[in-house]
Design an enzyme around this catalytic site. Structure first.
Site, PDB file in Angstrom:
ATOM      1  N   VAL A 179      -1.435  90.457  86.777  1.00 34.93           N
ATOM      2  CA  VAL A 179      -1.598  90.919  85.387  1.00 34.93           C
ATOM      3  C   VAL A 179      -2.033  89.804  84.436  1.00 34.93           C
ATOM      4  CG1 VAL A 179      -0.008  92.885  85.642  1.00 34.93           C
ATOM      5  CG2 VAL A 179       0.851  90.699  84.730  1.00 34.93           C
ATOM      6  N   TYR A 193      11.496  83.944  77.701  1.00 37.73           N
ATOM      7  CA  TYR A 193      11.643  85.332  78.165  1.00 37.73           C
ATOM      8  C   TYR A 193      12.001  86.274  77.018  1.00 37.73           C
ATOM      9  CZ  TYR A 193      13.506  89.172  81.083  1.00 37.73           C
ATOM     10  OH  TYR A 193      13.761  90.382  81.672  1.00 37.73           O
TER      11      TYR A 193
HETATM   12  P1  NDP Z   1      11.719  91.547  90.237  1.00 35.34           P
HETATM   13  O1  NDP Z   1      11.552  90.069  90.160  1.00 35.34           O
HETATM   14  O2  NDP Z   1      12.507  92.175  91.330  1.00 35.34           O
HETATM   15  O3  NDP Z   1      10.262  92.267  90.205  1.00 35.34           O
HETATM   16  C1  NDP Z   1       9.282  91.841  89.305  1.00 35.34           C
HETATM   17  C2  NDP Z   1       8.010  92.597  89.621  1.00 35.34           C
HETATM   18  O4  NDP Z   1       6.978  92.112  88.745  1.00 35.34           O
HETATM   19  C3  NDP Z   1       7.540  92.368  91.045  1.00 35.34           C
HETATM   20  O5  NDP Z   1       6.954  93.535  91.568  1.00 35.34           O
HETATM   21  C4  NDP Z   1       6.489  91.285  90.838  1.00 35.34           C
HETATM   22  O6  NDP Z   1       5.508  91.220  91.829  1.00 35.34           O
HETATM   23  C5  NDP Z   1       5.868  91.740  89.535  1.00 35.34           C
HETATM   24  N1  NDP Z   1       5.107  90.649  88.947  1.00 35.34           N
HETATM   25  C6  NDP Z   1       5.580  89.461  88.504  1.00 35.34           C
HETATM   26  N2  NDP Z   1       4.571  88.711  88.058  1.00 35.34           N
HETATM   27  C7  NDP Z   1       3.433  89.438  88.210  1.00 35.34           C
HETATM   28  C8  NDP Z   1       2.063  89.211  87.923  1.00 35.34           C
HETATM   29  N3  NDP Z   1       1.646  88.051  87.383  1.00 35.34           N
HETATM   30  N4  NDP Z   1       1.170  90.182  88.207  1.00 35.34           N
HETATM   31  C9  NDP Z   1       1.565  91.346  88.774  1.00 35.34           C
HETATM   32  N5  NDP Z   1       2.860  91.623  89.064  1.00 35.34           N
HETATM   33  C10 NDP Z   1       3.766  90.680  88.785  1.00 35.34           C
HETATM   34  O7  NDP Z   1      12.309  91.919  88.827  1.00 35.34           O
HETATM   35  P2  NDP Z   1      13.032  93.230  88.262  1.00 35.34           P
HETATM   36  O8  NDP Z   1      12.698  94.415  89.067  1.00 35.34           O
HETATM   37  O9  NDP Z   1      14.430  92.870  88.013  1.00 35.34           O
HETATM   38  O10 NDP Z   1      12.320  93.314  86.830  1.00 35.34           O
HETATM   39  C11 NDP Z   1      11.350  94.310  86.498  1.00 35.34           C
HETATM   40  C12 NDP Z   1      11.185  94.294  84.988  1.00 35.34           C
HETATM   41  O11 NDP Z   1      12.433  94.597  84.376  1.00 35.34           O
HETATM   42  C13 NDP Z   1      10.740  92.941  84.447  1.00 35.34           C
HETATM   43  O12 NDP Z   1       9.833  93.131  83.383  1.00 35.34           O
HETATM   44  C14 NDP Z   1      12.053  92.357  83.941  1.00 35.34           C
HETATM   45  O13 NDP Z   1      11.829  91.404  82.924  1.00 35.34           O
HETATM   46  C15 NDP Z   1      12.752  93.587  83.438  1.00 35.34           C
HETATM   47  N6  NDP Z   1      14.196  93.454  83.318  1.00 35.34           N
HETATM   48  C16 NDP Z   1      14.977  93.201  84.414  1.00 35.34           C
HETATM   49  C17 NDP Z   1      16.352  93.110  84.254  1.00 35.34           C
HETATM   50  C18 NDP Z   1      17.283  92.868  85.394  1.00 35.34           C
HETATM   51  O14 NDP Z   1      18.487  92.709  85.153  1.00 35.34           O
HETATM   52  N7  NDP Z   1      16.841  92.851  86.638  1.00 35.34           N
HETATM   53  C19 NDP Z   1      16.977  93.256  82.932  1.00 35.34           C
HETATM   54  C20 NDP Z   1      16.070  93.522  81.876  1.00 35.34           C
HETATM   55  C21 NDP Z   1      14.725  93.620  82.079  1.00 35.34           C
HETATM   56  P3  NDP Z   1       5.652  90.195  93.084  1.00 35.34           P
HETATM   57  O15 NDP Z   1       6.499  90.954  94.088  1.00 35.34           O
HETATM   58  O16 NDP Z   1       4.238  90.000  93.511  1.00 35.34           O
HETATM   59  O17 NDP Z   1       6.292  88.954  92.573  1.00 35.34           O
END
Ligand code: NDP
Length: 234
Positions: A49, A140
């Site tokens: 992204v 963040y």
């Molecule tokens: P994960 O780290 O498990 O997953 C993050 C996802 O984002 C992965 O699929 C990752 O892909 C993708 N991603 C990261 N960077 C990029 C990039 N440059 N281009 C494309 N895809 C990318 O995190 P979570 O599932 O926990 O988080 C998902 C969302 O929820 C995020 O926005 C996070 O900030 C938000 N969030 C999470 C919380 C939590 O407690 N877990 C709390 C509040 C918000 P890849 O597998 O390739 O790295």
């Protein structure tokens, strides 16, 4: 015809659960992702992204297969924690580039299609930390709080075209992102959450399916917390 829903980063964590929930709701689901395996029924196009051309090409590829995107869940996100005084420019800008500018790149492309359809549901995955702040997360929390302004500006700009834009603000959800926390930190967080537990990815997914539904057509510019009460009042 089923609706085409694009969820960014559906290979794991919250994005994966959201994609699975939209599949279960009967939608046609695809993802823009960087690699890894995908849930059953989810089509993928590879893109980072942070790369506008790759994002646009991925949308073109997915729309050629499934028709114009009608629902976008901008979920891809990263953390790079550190105390303010020791945070490098790269620590700051790299998180902004994925969480904020990356979301912008996806929304900009998706809205082109939604304008033609006169229908759109945009769901941005923010964070409770964007509203409450958190030590060690200046980068963040800045990236996440900015999504509120983004959703509200989108609402004012294209709200008359059947397009809504909302933010989900998850609290602490059990995923790889929170698995990285030390046990004593997890305990401290749990103590501060009225529900006394971390949330499940399915609980965030249920909120995304609602905000992405036809039924939520009169909800826009809202921030929906899914945080066990942690961020109440913010
Ligand atoms: P994960 O780290 O498990 O997953 C993050 C996802 O984002 C992965 O699929 C990752 O892909 C993708 N991603 C990261 N960077 C990029 C990039 N440059 N281009 C494309 N895809 C990318 O995190 P979570 O599932 O926990 O988080 C998902 C969302 O929820 C995020 O926005 C996070 O900030 C938000 N969030 C999470 C919380 C939590 O407690 N877990 C709390 C509040 C918000 P890849 O597998 O390739 O790295």
């Amino acid at each position: 015809m089923t609706r085409h829903v694009v969820v960014t980063g559906a290979s794991r964590g919250i994005g994966r659960a959201i994609a699975e929930a939209f599949v279960a709701a009967g939608d046609t689901v695809s993802t823009i992702y960087r690699g890894g395996d995908l849930p059953d029924g989810v089509t993928g196009a590879i893109a980072d992204v942070t790369d506008s051309d790759a994002v646009n090409a991925a949308f073109d590829e997915l729309e050629a297969q499934h028709g114009r995107v009608r629902v976008l869940v901008a979920n891809a996100g990263v953390t790079r924690d550190g105390l303010l005084m020791r945070m490098s420019d790269d620590d700051f800008t790299s998180v902004i580039d994925v969480n904020l500018t990356g979301t912008f790149r996806c929304v900009r492309r998706a809205v082109q299609s939604m304008m033609r359809e006169k229908y759109g549901r945009i769901v941005l995955i923010g964070s409770v930390v964007g509203l409450m702040g958190n030590p060690g997360q200046v980068n963040y929390s800045s990236s996440k709080s900015a999504l509120v302004g983004m959703a509200r500006s989108i609402t004012r700009e294209v709200g008359s075209r059947g397009i809504t834009a909302n933010v989900i603000a998850p609290g602490f959800i059990t995923t790889a992102m929170t698995d990285a926390l030390a046990d004593d930190v997890i305990k401290r967080y749990e103590d501060s959450i009225p529900a006394k537990r971390f949330g499940g990815t399915d609980e965030v997914a249920a909120a995304a399916v609602y905000l992405g539904s036809d039924a939520a057509g009169y909800v826009s510019g809202a921030v929906l917390p899914v945080d066990g009460g942690l961020g109440m009042g913010h």
